[in-house]
Design a protein around this motif. Structure first.
Motif, mmCIF file in Angstrom:
data_model
loop_
_atom_site.group_PDB
_atom_site.id
_atom_site.type_symbol
_atom_site.label_atom_id
_atom_site.label_comp_id
_atom_site.label_asym_id
_atom_site.label_seq_id
_atom_site.Cartn_x
_atom_site.Cartn_y
_atom_site.Cartn_z
ATOM 1 N N UNK A 71 44.058 -27.624 -4.278
ATOM 2 C CA UNK A 71 44.672 -26.439 -4.894
ATOM 3 C C UNK A 71 45.085 -26.747 -6.330
ATOM 4 N N UNK A 72 45.672 -27.907 -6.550
ATOM 5 C CA UNK A 72 46.056 -28.299 -7.904
ATOM 6 C C UNK A 72 44.859 -28.357 -8.836
ATOM 7 N N UNK A 73 43.751 -28.936 -8.375
ATOM 8 C CA UNK A 73 42.535 -29.014 -9.197
ATOM 9 C C UNK A 73 41.966 -27.626 -9.485
ATOM 10 N N UNK A 74 42.018 -26.749 -8.497
ATOM 11 C CA UNK A 74 41.521 -25.380 -8.694
ATOM 12 C C UNK A 74 42.373 -24.655 -9.728
ATOM 13 N N UNK A 75 43.688 -24.816 -9.644
ATOM 14 C CA UNK A 75 44.572 -24.169 -10.620
ATOM 15 C C UNK A 75 44.369 -24.746 -12.023
ATOM 16 N N UNK A 76 44.134 -26.050 -12.110
ATOM 17 C CA UNK A 76 43.850 -26.653 -13.415
ATOM 18 C C UNK A 76 42.567 -26.070 -13.998
ATOM 19 N N UNK A 77 41.520 -25.979 -13.178
ATOM 20 C CA UNK A 77 40.250 -25.430 -13.644
ATOM 21 C C UNK A 77 40.394 -23.973 -14.071
ATOM 22 N N UNK A 78 41.131 -23.186 -13.306
ATOM 23 C CA UNK A 78 41.338 -21.781 -13.672
ATOM 24 C C UNK A 78 42.095 -21.674 -14.990
ATOM 25 N N UNK A 79 43.095 -22.525 -15.165
ATOM 26 C CA UNK A 79 43.862 -22.519 -16.414
ATOM 27 C C UNK A 79 42.969 -22.855 -17.600
ATOM 28 N N UNK A 80 42.150 -23.876 -17.449
ATOM 29 C CA UNK A 80 41.235 -24.281 -18.522
ATOM 30 C C UNK A 80 40.242 -23.157 -18.824
ATOM 31 N N UNK A 81 39.700 -22.551 -17.791
ATOM 32 C CA UNK A 81 38.738 -21.469 -17.999
ATOM 33 C C UNK A 81 39.343 -20.276 -18.714
ATOM 34 N N UNK A 82 40.542 -19.882 -18.296
ATOM 35 C CA UNK A 82 41.202 -18.748 -18.950
ATOM 36 C C UNK A 82 41.582 -19.085 -20.386
ATOM 37 N N UNK A 83 42.017 -20.312 -20.622
ATOM 38 C CA UNK A 83 42.421 -20.711 -21.969
ATOM 39 C C UNK A 83 41.212 -20.817 -22.892
ATOM 40 N N UNK A 84 40.118 -21.318 -22.364
ATOM 41 C CA UNK A 84 38.920 -21.521 -23.178
ATOM 42 C C UNK A 84 38.269 -20.207 -23.570
ATOM 43 N N UNK A 85 38.141 -19.298 -22.611
ATOM 44 C CA UNK A 85 37.482 -18.027 -22.884
ATOM 45 C C UNK A 85 35.991 -18.212 -23.123
ATOM 46 N N UNK A 86 35.361 -17.202 -23.658
ATOM 47 C CA UNK A 86 33.924 -17.273 -23.899
ATOM 48 C C UNK A 86 33.156 -17.293 -22.589
ATOM 49 N N UNK A 100 34.057 -20.387 -20.331
ATOM 50 C CA UNK A 100 35.411 -20.245 -19.799
ATOM 51 C C UNK A 100 35.483 -19.181 -18.725
ATOM 52 N N UNK A 101 34.790 -18.077 -18.943
ATOM 53 C CA UNK A 101 34.747 -17.010 -17.926
ATOM 54 C C UNK A 101 34.145 -17.529 -16.632
ATOM 55 N N UNK A 102 33.051 -18.286 -16.759
ATOM 56 C CA UNK A 102 32.399 -18.820 -15.568
ATOM 57 C C UNK A 102 33.317 -19.792 -14.829
ATOM 58 N N UNK A 103 33.969 -20.675 -15.560
ATOM 59 C CA UNK A 103 34.907 -21.623 -14.948
ATOM 60 C C UNK A 103 36.038 -20.867 -14.251
ATOM 61 N N UNK A 104 36.596 -19.873 -14.927
ATOM 62 C CA UNK A 104 37.694 -19.089 -14.346
ATOM 63 C C UNK A 104 37.218 -18.291 -13.135
ATOM 64 N N UNK A 105 36.033 -17.716 -13.220
ATOM 65 C CA UNK A 105 35.489 -16.926 -12.113
ATOM 66 C C UNK A 105 35.277 -17.794 -10.876
ATOM 67 N N UNK A 106 34.661 -18.947 -11.049
ATOM 68 C CA UNK A 106 34.419 -19.845 -9.919
ATOM 69 C C UNK A 106 35.753 -20.346 -9.358
ATOM 70 N N UNK A 107 36.677 -20.716 -10.235
ATOM 71 C CA UNK A 107 37.975 -21.223 -9.792
ATOM 72 C C UNK A 107 38.752 -20.172 -9.016
ATOM 73 N N UNK A 108 38.809 -18.958 -9.531
ATOM 74 C CA UNK A 108 39.547 -17.890 -8.843
ATOM 75 C C UNK A 108 38.891 -17.538 -7.511
ATOM 76 N N UNK A 109 37.570 -17.608 -7.455
ATOM 77 C CA UNK A 109 36.866 -17.332 -6.195
ATOM 78 C C UNK A 109 37.163 -18.411 -5.162
ATOM 79 N N UNK A 110 37.143 -19.678 -5.585
ATOM 80 C CA UNK A 110 37.486 -20.777 -4.682
ATOM 81 C C UNK A 110 38.946 -20.646 -4.243
ATOM 82 N N UNK A 111 39.796 -20.291 -5.180
ATOM 83 C CA UNK A 111 41.216 -20.108 -4.869
ATOM 84 C C UNK A 111 41.409 -19.022 -3.810
#
Length: 141
Positions: free
Chosen positions: A61-76, A79-90
């Motif tokens: 869960x911690x790793x998923x939240x870190x990945x989602x944070x990075x994806x949202x912060x990065x954008x583009x 970043x969208x793909x990282x956030x999308x995958x992370x939120x889906x796994x979450x």
């Protein structure tokens, strides 16, 4: 007089993932990244043998939240793909772990972030992926 297409002029998806409400979402994900990771680190380092499954799931869960944070912060796009995958796994994680922690309480002698659908965190872990996925969808290119 130029014709203005109102649907494209005011589309919120033109804004970055980390602007407006996205900043609040980014802050919440950052807090959960820190809290879930710290919790897992303490649990694993102090009494791992008592509930290894629960503590490893807290680390995931911690790793998923870190990945989602990075994806949202990065954008583009990346970043969208990282956030999308992370939120889906979450979302999958909180639904599966939440259900299993109720159905098979013996397998979860100690709570994880996602146990009982995040009840120990005010059910925020259950609501957060829905908000995150909605935000990513709303700001799709």
């Amino acid at each position: 007089m130029p014709v203005s297409d109102e649907s494209t002029a005011t589309r919120p998806r033109d804004a970055a993932l980390n602007s407006g409400i996205g900043r609040v979402l980014l802050m919440v994900y950052g807090i959960f990244a820190l809290s879930a990771s710290a919790r897992a680190l303490v649990q694993i380092s102090t009494h791992f043998t008592e509930a290894p499954l629960a503590y490893l799931l807290s680390a995931v869960a911690g790793l998923v939240y870190i990945a989602a944070t990075v994806g949202l912060a990065r954008g583009g796009p990346r970043g969208r793909l990282i956030a999308l995958v992370s939120c889906s796994i979450e979302l999958a994680g909180v639904l599966i772990v939440g259900t299993l922690s109720i159905v098979d309480a013996v397998a979860f002698p100690d709570d994880t972030v996602w146990s009982h659908f995040g009840s120990g965190y005010g059910y925020v872990p259950l609501i957060l992926p829905f908000i995150g996925l909605w935000w990513i969808w709303r700001h799709r290119p």
